[in-house]
Design an enzyme around this catalytic site. Structure first.
Site, PDB file in Angstrom:
ATOM      1  N   ASP A 182     -10.711  -5.684   0.951  1.00  9.44           N
ATOM      2  CA  ASP A 182      -9.544  -6.029   0.559  1.00  9.44           C
ATOM      3  C   ASP A 182      -9.395  -7.695   0.766  1.00  9.44           C
ATOM      4  O   ASP A 182      -8.665  -8.392   0.379  1.00  9.44           O
ATOM      5  CB  ASP A 182      -8.327  -5.669   1.589  1.00  9.44           C
ATOM      6  CG  ASP A 182      -7.654  -4.387   1.385  1.00  9.44           C
ATOM      7  OD1 ASP A 182      -7.849  -4.072   0.011  1.00  9.44           O
ATOM      8  OD2 ASP A 182      -7.085  -3.869   2.374  1.00  9.44           O
ATOM      9  N   ASP A 213       0.765  -1.137   0.079  1.00 14.48           N
ATOM     10  CA  ASP A 213       0.041   0.040  -0.048  1.00 14.48           C
ATOM     11  C   ASP A 213       0.852   1.354  -0.028  1.00 14.48           C
ATOM     12  O   ASP A 213       1.757   1.225   0.766  1.00 14.48           O
ATOM     13  CB  ASP A 213      -0.989   0.022   1.305  1.00 14.48           C
ATOM     14  CG  ASP A 213      -2.152  -0.844   1.001  1.00 14.48           C
ATOM     15  OD1 ASP A 213      -2.669  -0.652  -0.121  1.00 14.48           O
ATOM     16  OD2 ASP A 213      -2.768  -1.077   1.805  1.00 14.48           O
ATOM     17  N   LYS A 227      -8.060  28.772   2.455  1.00 15.39           N
ATOM     18  CA  LYS A 227      -7.494  27.729   1.683  1.00 15.39           C
ATOM     19  C   LYS A 227      -8.434  26.891   1.312  1.00 15.39           C
ATOM     20  O   LYS A 227      -9.163  26.324   2.299  1.00 15.39           O
ATOM     21  CB  LYS A 227      -6.151  27.393   2.440  1.00 15.39           C
ATOM     22  CG  LYS A 227      -6.363  26.646   3.598  1.00 15.39           C
ATOM     23  CD  LYS A 227      -4.733  26.349   4.235  1.00 15.39           C
ATOM     24  CE  LYS A 227      -4.963  25.058   5.149  1.00 15.39           C
ATOM     25  NZ  LYS A 227      -5.194  25.413   6.406  1.00 15.39           N
TER      26      LYS A 227
END
Lengths: 561, 690
Positions: free
Chosen positions: B532, B320, B405
């Site tokens: 997974d 990963d 932001k």
């Protein structure tokens, strides 16, 4: 001694040069087709024989192989028993005694050519040519076929079909053995080998003694005897006989002929797996053992036997006992090493008369399983038993589960490899032990004590490993030895073949794992030494005690007392 | 490797004491039958014991003391092998037990039953261990907390960092009633709050399973162990044949030489025991158990020995990106000011907007600005506008000055409301930054676009070297990430992985594994999310994070208690080490036989062929001392090698060929030489005593 080493060096050079062309020539046959020259002929022939597209599984292949060979065995047995009624028998030789016929039939079918009989006094021309020589071809073809199956299995991707036994045998006989044997026979005739169907000639020698000189189609049989690593002599004296092996050149070429197919199979293997390094690695491993043994043989044989010295022989001469005076040390030592390295068993000098340590070398070369070039095909598949063992242990040592050329060695293969590696030592040790137990065998021995023991050990080492040469001191034409060596030859040949075919079947079914820098590199000088080391270590560990009681004791007795 | 718990000492007293007891208990014939090589020694011990009793009463003609000594040493050989196995098991068990205490759990705030959920994050909760959560329990999770279990969102909408599972470093929005209303245990809530209904129970202990596994009785032999056992068995059979044949051979020799006597049974049995591979035979199961033990030491629980073995063979690692290759959080790496704005001004505005923002991105902006030598402080007169799922921007209001932001999309829309448009040059920079695999963040100070902050996935220090080492070992690394191919390619190049899988979905992960396996590779991967599970089940070596979901753990064959994604590399190392130890000790064991022959053959035939003393190259004192020394050496070498078997052969990544040459030299040549020295020393001692 220098000349002897020179002979060895030239021999290795010529052999190495021959490996590539012969190996390349054989490759298409391994792939299941024919060399370009025979391609269209092959197509028609296979259609005629109905052998197109009938690839077999390993068990079908093994079944065909064993049945075919047993059939050959029965035919050869009957031929000998009914010799008197067969043509081309000018001397009118009668039926061969049943024990001898049993032994001889097995012997020629298993590519051993152990001969408990004298050729010229037992076998007529028809039996020699249509029986014995035919088996010389077929047994050699059988060995090569098994080697081909093993090669194919290593490149097969999850397959169960491994080729057809009959088409393999036909192709190997017609395209490899027959052309080579034909050309070689012509060469032998040019050297002085005889090739006729005449009756034996009565002649009176210079000293006025009447002598019968046997005749026969020698050259044709001699060629395949060498090329097919059969080794069964037309005459009792085998390659020491001037009609079988007339000149220095014929002697040298015979040594080459014994090795050439076995050595070239290594190159064929390289072609099949598409990596010639793999093939050369095996060739070099074999060459390492061979050159070491041949050199030792020259050194050991260069010392005159102390017994002959006592009898007044010149001290600066090599061991001349039992050697053909026509051949110098190099030619004799080379021949002895070659014939026992390969499972040929032809001899040009009497191994019984070798110095004890030289005798030990010839025995050891057989006991390690005839894998130093070895019999045609059988040497190649034989050394794979050791390659697999070496790969198994060294893969572990680099932290991988064992694999060879991307094929994993799983319990399925290891079981068969274990049986194959156990088979011949078991036969040799058990048969020798049994021979030691029965006192009636003592009549067969020329010598007693350590040398007598060596004679037993040599006989069974030769039989179980399908060599066929003999320590001439032993009279093996007794019911016990005919049966015991017969069984050793049969099981030593076919148990190993079945194990190898089973192993090939298991390997072919696997997928191929791509190699990386983490996989064991199975090529290069280091790996060659590793294979050679495994062969020697396993052989030495198995036979050291037996050899210690035979040749080692004898050597100490002869040279130190 | 984790060193969090006390490293277990080889000479730990309790373990030694238990192992001693256990070695006698293992003399049970049923236990002995499991190890065929040692079973031969066991039979030999019984047989020589009977012979020694017979010789005491004159029923067997051999020196009582000699036969008795042989039988005693043989019993010790059996006990030593038992001891090796017992101590490996004892250590592994102790390690497993110590792990139980270590197992990491997260705290869960369970909503007290009957609470009014409309209270939102003000509901009453009780703090419990996440392992104790039941299906359908309601849990409150606040910003900054780890979500304790898989579940479905009942109330709230929030941004969640799922990088631990998906590999995508940008946060995702999860909320009740959305398409994405489920959350995964182990992920982190970044903003807002959620109330979740747990839909999966946390685990039954794998450690109990592991403890069972280290007891060799219930441990199934791995394929390679079986293959090796076949090899060892065939060697044993060869040597049984060799020794058995010596009886008739010796009889034949005696008959002709008319001197000496036939080699005795006790000598034959001594020879047999010396020749069969007892060293590896006695240590084989200890090596396997110790391999599992070393995994435990690394806080990894293996569910089968087979997986450990496969780990040695793995040649493709699926890693990963997040956590393994990068730190997992995007960090500010560069400021790109708009035209007419200085870099310092941009940095200052960005800094002000981030001073109180404690998200990792915010903190990294502060760090970057400070590095440029810009320092700002906020007085008390400000309001912090935190990131929320609705506004998708954050910032600060200082006395009416508004600094914001946010992502280009959000900020463009925000600027549009202020009638400000982003220049083409700025848009180009935005695209350029994105094409590097980074995330652009637009900073707006009041009505003015100041510029862009580049947020970058930072590749872990030293990871490139790790991958280079793996490449030498023949292992390919594949980075898995949820990022787009552009980003993925940039990071892959920077980290030096061999290949990458971008925009990874559970299906594409599975397909990648299948593709590699079809090519014949052995694939290892780590995972923790339920999605997974199919890929984990397909992989040859699958390591689930302990923080992961139950489904992930069920479908993997190892569980990493530390939940460290780099653990895979340690696991491969341990797997290889175990195979190397096996191979090396086998080689050593076989190579030992050469010296033993030189000791025993001259001794065994001393009476028949005294001239064979030429082979006594070690100059051993007498036939009986030679035999005893060989058997004693054979027993002691097992004890001497126990530490090596437990610790494993030292292994450093290097090419296969170098490693092979090195190990052949140490264990092959060493195996030939060592016994010559050892037997000679023992013989010297014996001849002093006698």
């Amino acid at each position: 001694m220098q000349n002897a080493f020179l002979v060895l060096a030239v021999f290795m050079l010529v052999l190495t040069l021959l490996v590539k062309p012969v190996g390349l020539y054989m490759a298409p046959i391994c792939k299941g087709s024919a060399p370009i020259l025979f391609k269209s002929f092959d197509k028609k022939l296979m259609r005629l024989l109905g052998l197109e597209n009938c690839s077999q599984t390993w068990s079908e292949y093994a079944g065909s192989l064993v049945c075919f060979n047993i059939l050959g065995l029965i035919v050869l047995y009957l031929m000998q028993r009914f010799q008197a009624y067969l043509p081309l028998n000018p001397e009118g030789l009668g039926a061969v005694d049943s024990y001898t016929a049993f032994n001889t039939a097995i012997s020629f079918v298993t590519n051993t050519n152990w001969q408990s009989y004298g050729g010229e006094s037992t076998m007529g021309y028809f039996v020699q040519m249509a029986g014995l020589a035919l088996q010389n071809f077929l047994s050699a073809a059988t060995g090569i076929a098994v080697a081909f199956v093993l090669m194919r299995s290593l490149v097969a991707k999850q397959q169960v079909l491994l080729g057809n036994f009959f088409s393999d045998v036909v192709r190997i006989s017609l395209y490899i053995l027959l052309p080579l044997a034909f050309a070689y026979a012509i060469f032998l005739v040019s050297q002085g080998c005889i090739q006729n169907f005449s009756s034996y000639i009565d002649a009176s020698t210079l000293s006025g003694v009447q002598q019968t000189i046997p005749m026969g189609p020698v050259a044709s049989q001699e060629a395949i005897k060498m090329l097919g690593t059969n080794g069964g002599g037309f005459f009792n004296a085998n390659s020491a006989h001037p009609f079988e092996n007339p000149t220095d050149l014929s002697n040298f070429s015979q040594c080459l002929a014994i090795f050439v197919i076995s050595a070239a199979l290594c190159y064929t293997f390289g072609v099949i797996v598409n990596d010639s390094r793999q093939g050369w690695t095996i060739y070099i491993a074999m060459a390492i053992i061979f050159v070491t043994c041949a050199s030792l043989m020259i050194v050991f044989e260069s010392a005159q036997s102390p017994y002959l010295l006592d009898a007044g022989a010149a001290p600066d001469f090599y061991n001349t006992e039992g050697k053909e005076a026509r051949f110098p040390l190099g030619q004799s030592a080379l021949f002895s090493t070659v014939t026992t390295s390969a499972s040929c068993g032809a001899v040009n000098n009497m191994h019984d008369s070798l110095n004890p340590l030289s005798g030990m070398l010839t025995m050891l070369l057989m006991q390690i399983g005839e894998v130093v070039f070895g019999g045609v095909g059988s040497g190649f598949y034989g050394i794979f038993i050791f390659i697999f063992l070496a790969v198994f242990i060294s893969s572990l040592m680099i932290g991988r589960t064992p694999e060879y050329l991307g094929k994993k060695l799983t319990p399925a293969q290891m079981k068969l490899i274990a049986i194959a590696v156990l088979c011949t030592p078991f036969l040799v040790l058990a048969a020798t032990a049994i021979a030691c137990l029965f006192d009636f065998n003592l009549d067969s021995l020329n010598n007693t004590a350590a040398h007598g023991f060596s004679e037993y050990l040599y006989a069974f080492s030769s039989a179980a490993n399908n060599n066929g040469s003999a320590f001439a001191g032993l009279n093996a034409n007794t019911p016990f030895f005919n049966i015991a060596t017969g069984l050793c030859m049969f099981f030593g040949r076919f148990i190993v073949i079945i194990c190898i075919l089973g192993c090939a079947g298991a390997i072919a079914k696997q997928k191929i794992i791509p190699s990386s820098s983490g996989t064991l590199p199975t090529f290069g000088l280091f790996f060659s030494f590793l294979i050679a080391g495994t062969v020697i270590l396993i052989g030495a560990l198995t036979f050291l005690p037996a050899l210690a009681l035979g040749p080692v004791v004898e050597h100490i007795e002869v040279f130190f007392n | 490797m984790s060193k969090k718990h006390k490293a277990l000492n080889f000479a730990d007293k309790d373990i030694l004491k238990d192992a001693l007891k256990e070695s006698f208990r293992k003399l049970n014939i049923k236990v002995q039958l499991q190890n065929q090589v040692m079973f031969i020694v066991y039979l030999g011990s019984i047989f020589t014991s009977v012979l020694s009793v017979m010789s005491l009463f004159g029923a067997y003609e051999e020196n009582f003391f000699f036969v008795f000594s042989i039988s005693l040493i043989l019993w010790f050989t059996v006990l030593f092998a038992n001891f090796a196995e017992a101590i490996a098991e004892g250590r592994a068990k102790a390690q497993a037990n110590s792990l139980k205490d270590l197992k990491k759990t997260t705290d869960a705030f369970k909503v007290v039953a009957g609470e009014d959920l409309s209270l939102g994050d003000k509901v009453k909760t009780e703090k419990i261990d996440s392992d104790l959560l039941q299906v359908n329990d309601l849990v409150l999770v606040k910003a900054g907390e780890i979500i304790p279990c898989d579940g479905e969102i009942i109330i709230g909408m929030a941004s969640v960092n799922e990088s631990a599972i998906t590999g995508e470093s940008a946060p995702v929005i999860r909320g009740a009633g959305c398409d994405f209303n489920s959350v995964t245990g182990g992920t982190t809530l970044l903003s807002d709050f959620l109330i979740i209904r747990a839909n999966c129970e946390k685990g039954k202990s794998f450690i109990d399973k592991m403890i069972n596994m280290v007891e060799s009785a219930s441990r199934r032999k791995t394929p390679n162990e079986i293959a090796l056992t076949i090899l060892l068995l065939s060697l044993t059979i060869v040597f049984i044949m060799v020794t058995a044949a010596m009886l008739p051979f010796s009889e034949f020799a005696v008959k002709f030489n008319e001197n000496g006597h036939i080699v005795s049974y006790s000598v034959l049995i001594a020879l047999l025991v010396c020749l069969i591979p007892t060293t590896i035979g006695g240590l084989l199961s200890a090596i396997g158990v110790a391999g599992m033990g070393r995994l435990l030491n690394a806080n990894v629980i293996a569910k089968s020995g087979r997986a450990v073995e496969a780990a040695g063979d793995v040649d493709v690692l699926l890693l990963d990106k997040t956590g393994t290759i990068t730190y997992g959080n995007r960090q500010a790496s560069e400021f790109y000011p708009d035209i007419g704005v200085s870099k310092t001004d941009l940095a200052r505005s960005a800094l002000l907007a981030s001073l109180v923002d404690d998200t990792p991105e915010g903190r990294s902006i502060v760090t970057l600005a400070n590095k440029m030598g810009i320092h700002e402080e906020l007085n008390n007169d400000f309001t912090f506008i935190p990131f929320s799922a609705q506004t998708k921007m954050s910032g600060v209001n200082i006395k009416g000055r508004q600094i914001r932001k946010g992502s280009p999309e959000t900020m463009t829309k925000y600027l549009e409301t202020l009638d400000v448009f982003v220049s083409k040059a700025m848009m180009r920079t935005v695209n350029e930054v994105a094409s590097h695999g980074s995330t652009p963040l637009l900073v707006v100070d009041d009505n003015k676009l100041m510029g862009i902050v580049e947020l970058k996935d930072i590749v872990k220090a030293g990871i490139k070297e790790q991958f280079a080492k793996l490449r030498v070992m023949g292992i390919k690394t594949v980075m898995i990430t949820g990022d787009n191919p552009l980003t993925a390619a940039a990071i892959a190049a920077e980290a030096g992985v061999d290949d990458f899988l971008a925009e990874a979905t559970p299906e594409s992960k599975l397909n990648t594994i299948v593709k590699y396996q079809k090519e014949g590779h052995l694939v290892a991967m780590t995972g923790d999310g339920t999605n997974d599970a199919p890929a984990l089940a397909q992989a040859d070596v699958a390591v689930a994070m302990n923080s992961g979901t139950q489904a992930a753990k069920e479908s993997s064959n190892m569980v990493d208690l530390d939940s460290s994604p780099t653990k895979l590399i340690d696991i491969v190392h341990i797997g290889k080490q175990m195979l190397i130890t096996r191979g090396s000790l086998t080689t050593f064991s076989i190579a030992n036989d050469v010296a033993k022959y030189f000791a025993i053959i001259p001794a065994a035939f001393a009476t028949t062929y005294p001239e064979l003393n030429v082979l006594n190259v070690m100059g051993l004192a007498s036939p009986s001392s030679a035999l005893l020394s060989a058997v004693i050496f054979n027993a002691l070498i097992i004890i001497a090698l126990i530490p090596l078997a437990l610790r494993g052969v030292t292994y450093k990544p290097m090419s296969a060929k170098t490693l092979l040459i090195k190990n052949i030299c140490i264990y092959g040549l060493g195996g030939i030489i060592t016994p010559f020295i050892g037997i000679k020393l023992i013989d010297m001692l014996i001849s002093i005593i006698l």
